[in-house]
Design a protein around this motif. Structure first.
Motif, PDB file in Angstrom:
ATOM      1  N   ILE A  12      -1.713   8.594 -12.508  1.00 48.63           N
ATOM      2  CA  ILE A  12      -1.449   7.925 -11.957  1.00 48.63           C
ATOM      3  C   ILE A  12       0.454   7.542 -12.106  1.00 48.63           C
ATOM      4  N   LEU A  13       0.998   7.825 -13.948  1.00 43.85           N
ATOM      5  CA  LEU A  13       1.341   7.823 -13.863  1.00 43.85           C
ATOM      6  C   LEU A  13       2.934   8.577 -13.385  1.00 43.85           C
ATOM      7  N   ILE A  14       2.098   9.912 -13.302  1.00 36.50           N
ATOM      8  CA  ILE A  14       3.315  11.465 -13.486  1.00 36.50           C
ATOM      9  C   ILE A  14       2.681  11.576 -11.747  1.00 36.50           C
ATOM     10  N   GLY A  15       2.287  10.372 -10.951  1.00 34.81           N
ATOM     11  CA  GLY A  15       2.491  10.985  -9.935  1.00 34.81           C
ATOM     12  C   GLY A  15       1.498  11.684  -9.010  1.00 34.81           C
ATOM     13  N   GLN A  16       0.431  12.125 -10.236  1.00 35.74           N
ATOM     14  CA  GLN A  16      -0.204  12.767  -8.803  1.00 35.74           C
ATOM     15  C   GLN A  16      -1.647  12.618  -9.024  1.00 35.74           C
ATOM     16  N   ILE A  17      -2.118  11.417  -8.780  1.00 34.71           N
ATOM     17  CA  ILE A  17      -2.784  10.408  -7.135  1.00 34.71           C
ATOM     18  C   ILE A  17      -1.767   9.364  -6.740  1.00 34.71           C
ATOM     19  N   VAL A  18      -2.455   8.676  -6.137  1.00 35.79           N
ATOM     20  CA  VAL A  18      -2.073   7.428  -4.914  1.00 35.79           C
ATOM     21  C   VAL A  18      -3.022   6.103  -5.908  1.00 35.79           C
ATOM     22  N   THR A  20      -5.575   3.930  -5.217  1.00 34.86           N
ATOM     23  CA  THR A  20      -5.717   3.608  -4.625  1.00 34.86           C
ATOM     24  C   THR A  20      -6.782   1.615  -4.567  1.00 34.86           C
ATOM     25  N   ALA A  23      -5.550  -1.576  -4.123  1.00 39.46           N
ATOM     26  CA  ALA A  23      -5.034  -1.753  -2.581  1.00 39.46           C
ATOM     27  C   ALA A  23      -6.750  -2.424  -2.496  1.00 39.46           C
ATOM     28  N   ARG A  40      -0.953  -3.952 -12.501  1.00 38.34           N
ATOM     29  CA  ARG A  40       0.017  -2.480 -13.569  1.00 38.34           C
ATOM     30  C   ARG A  40      -0.644  -1.043 -13.438  1.00 38.34           C
ATOM     31  N   SER A  41       0.015  -0.361 -13.781  1.00 42.28           N
ATOM     32  CA  SER A  41      -0.236   1.007 -14.002  1.00 42.28           C
ATOM     33  C   SER A  41       0.540   1.453 -15.249  1.00 42.28           C
TER      34      SER A  41
END
Lengths: 426, 426
Positions: A12-18, A20, A23, A40-41
């Protein structure tokens, strides 16, 4: 009651996955009347996880964690939890059987490393995972509950829905939050605000809150009420809603999680109508929206996407003379496209789009964003002109939603029901 | 260097929207060589925003905030920022002109409330928003930089890419990271891993890192090298890339931010070919992808989306007998659809899709996910069968990408260039 969501994982922190999961969990908690303090991520490290556990905000009674529970070496969440809760370890026999079954059912030899998944902190209550090998773990400490779940979305959803919700309801006495969301199309946030300004001013007296949730071509209005003892929040929100809807009936098309393509699909199904499309500037996007709804084959016959002049004349019988004299982006051509596809696919309704999506192709007379939408109904045809702005992607999206809205209004007119009535049709 | 991302807005905390901004920003920061400490999603209240600003972790030098900057009453981020940075206010003339233009261009009277968008804390540097009315705001305090951006994704992306990246590069000395991303289609993450296993093992010796970035129907492979003094990172990454490409030439289609629809569009343009589509199970989605590329009107003629049997026969001349005997989801019908649209729109190439997108409609012989893709070229036609799985949305997306890949390969064959050569065509 308040909760915090903590998602663990470098992906998540490198933007590899959103993310979800958050939510989804937030929406589920909301329905239970639990407010989310924050999400928090964090990284998949002992330091980051311990720090997050140490800094859960005051007033938060439930902490939901996802991620970091797989069998591989880089998953250290479980070890950190055992340390943080000062817990020893036990081998959970039920989990071990479950893990072994998980591999047997797939005809795969269980890798040795997966035995470790049945090794759990002895202070936790296991929440079964029937869809995977990593169990959910429920901890309690100083009047706060903590739930750790794997990050794979369908496993997490199953553990939360089937195992955690009953536990949460058992442990906490939950309040009741009432939400109602009205969906609008074809009006911007600030124009909407001017129309409903007086009504909005009346909300505070009833303790109802309003949020504007805009997206391209659509604004959602969310009314919220936190239920107090003995107060019927649903009745209050409904009263405010009944006052709101007549003010925005030109723009409202549904409630909650509905989409315009679903609403239109329901109307077509209910009244047994069929539809066809002739798309130029929207290039197939309206068809894509309609066919993204499962079951759309009962009312959607087909589309002619006609980008070139030749395609318009050959597939839809658009007049070559009109294309030469008034151009493709015109009232005449929009109507001929709609009528052409209505005949080609023998449908009750048809809509067409022809415009300049940009960024190129604009002229002083027809700037980028000029769009004609044609509508053919069982009793006639017409076209309406719009300016959808100069961003290609937004222009396509806004045109598609406007076309669906026009179709929706024509269906309603044809079956002679009012705008307000149509919103409540089932 | 480390950064934190803070997303502001109740709509995230109640699960009404998925926070995609964070993933996008995280990926962008990653490319710049900036690590993400953590991501927080917080409420749109003065207390929550102040608390988040007060508790930025040590070592974080850049804080990126999104959301809470619209013109409506529930947006209080700007006021909180002014208070927290102990700043007065100024009316930014440039922003005011921009806000007025934003409405003028759309032919809309500017609502009074939007004037306040030009009122900014005087301690901030404005970062222009050419796509909306809320500006980006850059603050600095005690060797830490803070950037506040609106939450609308395309406005945020524009502000970050066009305004913030130059400022970040100016203020911080970033390491020199070299990235190269190869795009593949039609192979899953784990199969890809098996094919390139030996090559992957050779990366460590050269200090190159590999990340698998999967999305439905496509996996991106990102090679990264953090440049040390005097080492030519670009040369090292290129060397590893030259070793990689022959291993995956069946699947690779481009580099970096390319999409398959752009790559295919470039090939069609370069070799002066035209294309038409006949879509059944993809319902217009392939057309939407192709026409989302600006300039696609030079090579894309049109599509027949034919959902019903009647549409297939009337628009494309598909044989009624074949529909009755072998069914719509068949090699015969896929070929007839492609050839039919090639003739209808007189194109060089045509592709067709016919399949069972689900969730309904499957049979033991043709389970949900069965898809035939037809291809018509200047020299013949054929069809290929796939199973795209049982999730409707993924199925449509995977089929569309596979269809574009087949088209790409046929163009390359027709002009007689090699797969590898085609990747480097400009």
């Amino acid at each position: 009651m308040r909760a915090q969501i903590i998602t663990i994982g470098d992906e998540i922190l490198i933007g590899q996955i959103v993310d979800t999961n958050s939510a989804w969990l937030a929406a589920e908690l909301n329905v239970l009347g639990i407010s989310i303090d924050s999400i928090r991520s964090i990284a998949d490290t002992k330091e980051a996880i311990s720090e997050a556990l140490n800094s859960v905000p005051d007033g938060v009674e439930l902490v939901l964690m996802t991620g970091g529970l797989g069998p591989t070496k880089d998953d250290i969440t479980k070890q950190t939890l055992a340390d943080w809760f000062e817990s020893g370890w036990r081998m959970d026999e039920e989990v071990l059987i479950r893990v072994k079954e998980h591999f047997e059912l797939r005809g795969i030899q269980m890798p040795e490393v997966n035995i470790y998944q049945a090794n759990v902190p002895e202070k936790c209550t296991v929440i079964k995972n029937m869809l995977g090998s990593a169990p959910g773990m429920w901890f309690e400490k100083e009047n706060r509950a903590y739930l750790s779940m794997p990050g794979v979305p369908f496993e997490m959803k199953h553990i939360f829905s089937d195992g955690a919700i009953p536990k949460i309801k058992e442990k906490f006495s939950l309040g009741n939050i009432v939400h109602q969301t009205v969906l609008t199309q074809g009006i911007g946030e600030s124009s909407l605000m001017e129309i409903i300004n007086d009504w909005e001013g009346s909300l505070a007296a009833d303790n109802v809150k309003l949020a504007y949730l805009p997206s391209p071509g659509s604004v959602r209005l969310r009314l919220s009420f936190v239920n107090e003892n003995g107060v019927d929040g649903l009745a209050i929100v409904r009263k405010k809603l009944d006052q709101l809807l007549p003010l925005i009936s030109d723009f409202a098309f549904g409630f909650g999680q509905d989409t315009l393509e679903v609403v239109v699909g329901n109307l077509l199904t209910k009244f047994n109508f069929t539809v066809g499309l002739a798309e130029s500037c929207t290039g197939g996007y309206i068809s894509h929206l309609i066919t993204s709804v499962s079951g759309s084959s009962t009312y959607f016959m087909g589309t002619a996407v006609t980008y070139s002049y030749e395609a318009k004349t050959r597939a839809l019988g658009v007049s070559q003379a009109d294309l030469n004299h008034v151009g493709a982006v015109s009232e005449e051509v929009a109507i001929q496209m709609a009528v052409g596809v209505q005949k080609l696919y023998r449908t009750d309704f048809a809509i067409s789009s022809t415009g300049i999506a940009g960024p190129g192709g604009g002229t002083p007379q027809k700037p980028v964003g000029t769009v004609w939408i044609g509508v053919a109904t069982p009793s006639g045809a017409f076209a309406v002109k719009f300016n959808m702005g100069d961003k290609r992607e937004r222009n396509i999206r806004k045109t598609a939603l406007q076309a669906l809205q026009l179709l929706r209004k024509e269906i309603i007119k044809t079956v002679k029901i009012s705008e307000l009535e149509s919103l409540y049709l089932k």
